[in-house]
Design a protein around this motif. Structure first.
Motif, PDB file in Angstrom:
ATOM      1  N   UNK A  98       0.804  -1.228   0.000  1.00  0.00           N
ATOM      2  CA  UNK A  98       0.000   0.000   0.000  1.00  0.00           C
ATOM      3  C   UNK A  98       0.835   1.277   0.000  1.00  0.00           C
ATOM      4  N   UNK A  99       2.139   1.129   0.194  1.00  0.00           N
ATOM      5  CA  UNK A  99       3.025   2.288   0.224  1.00  0.00           C
ATOM      6  C   UNK A  99       4.210   2.071  -0.707  1.00  0.00           C
ATOM      7  N   UNK A 100       4.800   3.180  -1.153  1.00  0.00           N
ATOM      8  CA  UNK A 100       6.000   3.164  -1.984  1.00  0.00           C
ATOM      9  C   UNK A 100       7.046   3.998  -1.262  1.00  0.00           C
ATOM     10  N   UNK A 101       8.239   3.413  -1.085  1.00  0.00           N
ATOM     11  CA  UNK A 101       9.341   4.143  -0.468  1.00  0.00           C
ATOM     12  C   UNK A 101      10.288   4.593  -1.564  1.00  0.00           C
ATOM     13  N   UNK A 102      10.487   5.892  -1.658  1.00  0.00           N
ATOM     14  CA  UNK A 102      11.422   6.473  -2.619  1.00  0.00           C
ATOM     15  C   UNK A 102      12.648   6.946  -1.852  1.00  0.00           C
ATOM     16  N   UNK A 103      13.808   6.444  -2.233  1.00  0.00           N
ATOM     17  CA  UNK A 103      15.042   6.838  -1.569  1.00  0.00           C
ATOM     18  C   UNK A 103      15.938   7.575  -2.554  1.00  0.00           C
ATOM     19  N   UNK A 104      16.696   8.522  -2.045  1.00  0.00           N
ATOM     20  CA  UNK A 104      17.519   9.393  -2.873  1.00  0.00           C
ATOM     21  C   UNK A 104      18.942   9.470  -2.315  1.00  0.00           C
ATOM     22  N   UNK A 105      19.686   8.365  -2.373  1.00  0.00           N
ATOM     23  CA  UNK A 105      21.040   8.384  -1.818  1.00  0.00           C
ATOM     24  C   UNK A 105      21.963   9.370  -2.533  1.00  0.00           C
ATOM     25  N   UNK A 106      21.657   9.687  -3.792  1.00  0.00           N
ATOM     26  CA  UNK A 106      22.490  10.633  -4.525  1.00  0.00           C
ATOM     27  C   UNK A 106      22.317  12.064  -4.017  1.00  0.00           C
ATOM     28  N   UNK A 107      21.255  12.311  -3.249  1.00  0.00           N
ATOM     29  CA  UNK A 107      21.014  13.654  -2.720  1.00  0.00           C
ATOM     30  C   UNK A 107      21.551  13.844  -1.309  1.00  0.00           C
ATOM     31  N   UNK A 108      21.749  12.748  -0.599  1.00  0.00           N
ATOM     32  CA  UNK A 108      22.251  12.857   0.767  1.00  0.00           C
ATOM     33  C   UNK A 108      21.885  11.635   1.573  1.00  0.00           C
ATOM     34  N   UNK A 109      22.489  11.555   2.737  1.00  0.00           N
ATOM     35  CA  UNK A 109      22.215  10.415   3.614  1.00  0.00           C
ATOM     36  C   UNK A 109      20.766  10.415   4.063  1.00  0.00           C
ATOM     37  N   UNK A 110      20.124   9.307   3.841  1.00  0.00           N
ATOM     38  CA  UNK A 110      18.788   9.068   4.384  1.00  0.00           C
ATOM     39  C   UNK A 110      17.715  10.042   3.867  1.00  0.00           C
ATOM     40  N   UNK A 111      17.862  10.540   2.643  1.00  0.00           N
ATOM     41  CA  UNK A 111      16.821  11.374   2.039  1.00  0.00           C
ATOM     42  C   UNK A 111      15.802  10.422   1.428  1.00  0.00           C
ATOM     43  N   UNK A 112      14.543  10.535   1.870  1.00  0.00           N
ATOM     44  CA  UNK A 112      13.529   9.581   1.418  1.00  0.00           C
ATOM     45  C   UNK A 112      12.129  10.166   1.540  1.00  0.00           C
ATOM     46  N   UNK A 113      11.213   9.534   0.793  1.00  0.00           N
ATOM     47  CA  UNK A 113       9.798   9.904   0.831  1.00  0.00           C
ATOM     48  C   UNK A 113       8.989   8.613   0.882  1.00  0.00           C
ATOM     49  N   UNK A 114       8.076   8.530   1.822  1.00  0.00           N
ATOM     50  CA  UNK A 114       7.132   7.423   1.878  1.00  0.00           C
ATOM     51  C   UNK A 114       5.800   7.964   1.380  1.00  0.00           C
ATOM     52  N   UNK A 115       5.284   7.339   0.335  1.00  0.00           N
ATOM     53  CA  UNK A 115       4.022   7.811  -0.240  1.00  0.00           C
ATOM     54  C   UNK A 115       3.022   6.672  -0.356  1.00  0.00           C
ATOM     55  N   UNK A 116       1.773   7.019  -0.413  1.00  0.00           N
ATOM     56  CA  UNK A 116       0.740   6.028  -0.672  1.00  0.00           C
ATOM     57  C   UNK A 116       0.928   5.523  -2.102  1.00  0.00           C
ATOM     58  N   UNK A 117       0.708   4.248  -2.313  1.00  0.00           N
ATOM     59  CA  UNK A 117       0.899   3.658  -3.631  1.00  0.00           C
ATOM     60  C   UNK A 117      -0.173   4.193  -4.583  1.00  0.00           C
ATOM     61  N   UNK A 118       0.218   4.989  -5.586  1.00  0.00           N
ATOM     62  CA  UNK A 118      -0.770   5.574  -6.501  1.00  0.00           C
ATOM     63  C   UNK A 118      -1.611   4.528  -7.238  1.00  0.00           C
ATOM     64  N   UNK A 119      -1.052   3.333  -7.426  1.00  0.00           N
ATOM     65  CA  UNK A 119      -1.787   2.280  -8.127  1.00  0.00           C
ATOM     66  C   UNK A 119      -2.998   1.793  -7.334  1.00  0.00           C
TER      67      UNK A 119
END
Length: 136
Positions: free
Chosen positions: A7-28
């Protein structure tokens, strides 16, 4: 357990910095009303008459689907100590995460704070939502 898987999607952005992330509701798994921006006036070619209003309408969608995040305010430049005639190469070489002032972290998920996210994160969230609108 009954219900949808993932039900959720975790987006991580290691190229932007340590532990940069977004947890979002699964759009599907969301009803169309949750990921459809409010209507904005468009011209005969379908382009918004007010691009700012169209952008804010999409930020409202993002604010509805983001559950939690660890992101930083991209709207405020990181202050640098500049001389009268700075050398960009030397200045860049002198920079390190430890030498810079801390960047403010965005806390509450609001339309105003969504507007302060880095473009890289905004684009990635849009990719997730677009997968539903245009599944290829």
């Amino acid at each position: 357990m009954s219900g949808y898987s993932n039900p959720y999607v975790l987006l991580q952005f290691p190229e932007l910095g340590d532990d940069v992330s977004v947890l979002m509701r699964n759009p599907q798994l969301l009803p169309p009303s949750e990921i459809t921006p409010k209507d904005v006036a468009t011209d005969e070619t379908g382009k918004p008459l007010d691009p700012q209003a169209a952008q804010e309408a999409m930020y409202e969608v993002f604010a509805r689907v983001i559950v939690a995040w660890k992101v930083y305010d991209a709207s405020q430049p990181v202050p640098l100590d500049l001389t009268d005639d700075p050398d960009p190469v030397a200045l860049f070489a002198s920079l390190s995460v430890d030498s810079l002032a801390p960047q403010p972290r965005l806390t509450a998920v609001t339309v105003e704070n969504v507007a302060r996210m880095p473009l890289r994160i905004t684009n990635r969230i849009m990719e997730e939502i677009s997968k539903v609108a245009d599944p290829q």
